[in-house]
Design an enzyme around this catalytic site. Structure first.
Site, PDB file in Angstrom:
ATOM      1  N   ASP A 212       0.844  -1.210   0.000  1.00 40.85           N
ATOM      2  CA  ASP A 212       0.000   0.000   0.000  1.00 40.85           C
ATOM      3  C   ASP A 212       0.874   1.253   0.000  1.00 40.85           C
ATOM      4  O   ASP A 212       2.084   1.173   0.171  1.00 40.85           O
ATOM      5  CB  ASP A 212      -0.877  -0.009   1.263  1.00 40.85           C
ATOM      6  CG  ASP A 212      -0.015  -0.066   2.525  1.00 40.85           C
ATOM      7  OD1 ASP A 212       0.366   1.000   3.014  1.00 40.85           O
ATOM      8  OD2 ASP A 212       0.317  -1.180   3.001  1.00 40.85           O
ATOM      9  N   ASP A 214       0.479   3.631   2.306  1.00 37.17           N
ATOM     10  CA  ASP A 214       0.195   4.178   3.627  1.00 37.17           C
ATOM     11  C   ASP A 214      -0.962   5.186   3.489  1.00 37.17           C
ATOM     12  O   ASP A 214      -1.987   4.809   2.919  1.00 37.17           O
ATOM     13  CB  ASP A 214       1.477   4.768   4.252  1.00 37.17           C
ATOM     14  CG  ASP A 214       1.351   4.896   5.755  1.00 37.17           C
ATOM     15  OD1 ASP A 214       0.729   3.998   6.378  1.00 37.17           O
ATOM     16  OD2 ASP A 214       1.834   5.880   6.319  1.00 37.17           O
TER      17      ASP A 214
HETATM   18  N1  LIG Z   1       1.143   1.290   5.772  1.00 38.16           N
HETATM   19  C1  LIG Z   1       1.652   0.438   6.648  1.00 38.16           C
HETATM   20  N2  LIG Z   1       2.085   0.868   7.859  1.00 38.16           N
HETATM   21  C2  LIG Z   1       2.618  -0.004   8.732  1.00 38.16           C
HETATM   22  N3  LIG Z   1       2.741  -1.322   8.513  1.00 38.16           N
HETATM   23  C3  LIG Z   1       2.326  -1.770   7.327  1.00 38.16           C
HETATM   24  N4  LIG Z   1       2.345  -3.035   6.821  1.00 38.16           N
HETATM   25  C4  LIG Z   1       1.808  -2.967   5.597  1.00 38.16           C
HETATM   26  N5  LIG Z   1       1.440  -1.700   5.277  1.00 38.16           N
HETATM   27  C5  LIG Z   1       1.770  -0.946   6.353  1.00 38.16           C
END
Ligand SMILES: Nc1ncnc2[nH]cnc12
Ligand SMILES: CSC[C@H]1O[C@H](OP(=O)(O)O)[C@H](O)[C@@H]1O
Length: 294
Positions: A212, A214
């Site tokens: 992703d 975030d």
């Molecule tokens: N955006 C994110 N923040 C923290 N841990 C994650 N693991 C996968 N995506 C994450």
């Protein structure tokens, strides 16, 4: 006990290795409690490896609750000298896309509720951690990824993994702050593990699987577990291919790593003055140095 030199720690979405042969389970106890789950022993490409699901096979542990010390101690008990970690991460850079693979070489610590050392209770040690990832192991991992030509996946060699406490994901302000620090990816587990691996004199490298953006990216939805899970399925298939190829290369040419002698100049306390109970707890790490001191 069987000696296994290569340990694999599977993170979110990687709870087993389908290609393992001659599979056995061992439940190990450690002076730091029980590991996240049984260790799965088996052969991969003809080499004996140990696999551990970081959060347990049913994903029972929050990052904060993970028995990091027991996990590393259990792998050390088996004789592990190299740990390949696989982890889901969010991207903090536009050019690092979901499904890409990153092999970080640095960490920034934003954890606050963890014990990240085996030492204390009468023994003081400060390991060098300027290069927290073993460069030789990271190279093997990178070469393995490159050799596979995975479709639609870009490999990023190097980068900074920001390790947050969680479990909630970051705020936008935090995500942008970490971007301003130059961090590449964000996760909740690997820094603690890498520190303990270093103290245990185990070479450590991470395959970070991007799930992703975030919550900072104006053109992408904020991270949700649903989003992570969707991409994890794809990532888990890639992760297994990469790990298998890495094990093949590593077994053929196991590198010497500075991590393997990390305690040589790190311990400040005379071992003959360490309380007996502490010495017993750390015996697995200290035995090679006790012989030298005698
Ligand atoms: N955006 C994110 N923040 C923290 N841990 C994650 N693991 C996968 N995506 C994450
Ligand atoms: C499921 S999203 C958050 C979760 O995923 C990562 O886990 P791991 O490093 O074990 O793959 C992240 O660190 C969080 O624990």
């Amino acid at each position: 006990m069987t000696t296994v030199k290569i340990g694999i720690i599977g993170g979110s979405g990687l709870y087993k290795m389908d290609a393992l042969k001659d599979v056995r389970e061992v439940s190990l106890d450690t002076p730091f409690g029980s590991p996240s789950d049984a260790l799965i022993l088996g052969t991969l490409e003809g080499t004996e490896v140990a696999f551990l699901a970081r959060h347990g096979r049913g994903h029972h542990f929050l990052p904060t609750e993970l028995p990091f010390r027991a996990n590393i101690h259990a792998l050390k008990q088996l004789g592990v000298e190299y740990i390949i970690s696989a982890s889901a991460v969010g991207s903090l850079k536009a050019e690092v896309k979901p499904l890409d693979l990153v092999i970080p070489d640095q960490f920034i610590d934003r954890t606050k509720e963890r014990i990240a050392t085996f030492f204390g209770e009468g023994i003081v040690a400060h390991v060098a951690f300027g290069d927290p990832i073993c460069p030789q192991l990271a190279n093997i991992l990178g070469d393995a990824v490159a050799s596979l030509n995975l479709p639609e996946v870009t490999l990023h060699r190097g980068g900074t993994y920001l390790c947050m406490e969680g479990p909630a994901f970051s705020t936008k302000a935090e995500s942008n702050l970490y971007r301003s620090w130059g961090a590449t990816v964000i996760g909740m587990t690997n820094l603690t593990e890498a520190k303990l691996a270093r103290e245990a004199e185990i070479a450590y490298a991470t395959l970070a699987l991007v799930t992703d953006y975030d919550c900072w990216h104006p053109d992408h939805d904020h991270v949700t577990v649903e989003m992570v899970i969707k991409n994890l399925h794809h990532n888990a298939i890639n992760a297994q291919k990469v790990i298998q190829e890495t094990v093949r290369r590593l077994a053929a040419n196991p590198p010497v790593s500075a991590a393997h002698s990390a305690l040589k100049y790190a311990i400040l306390t005379r071992l003959d003055s360490v309380p007996v109970a502490t010495k017993e707890k750390l015996a697995l790490f200290l035995k090679k140095y006790e012989e030298v001191e005698k």
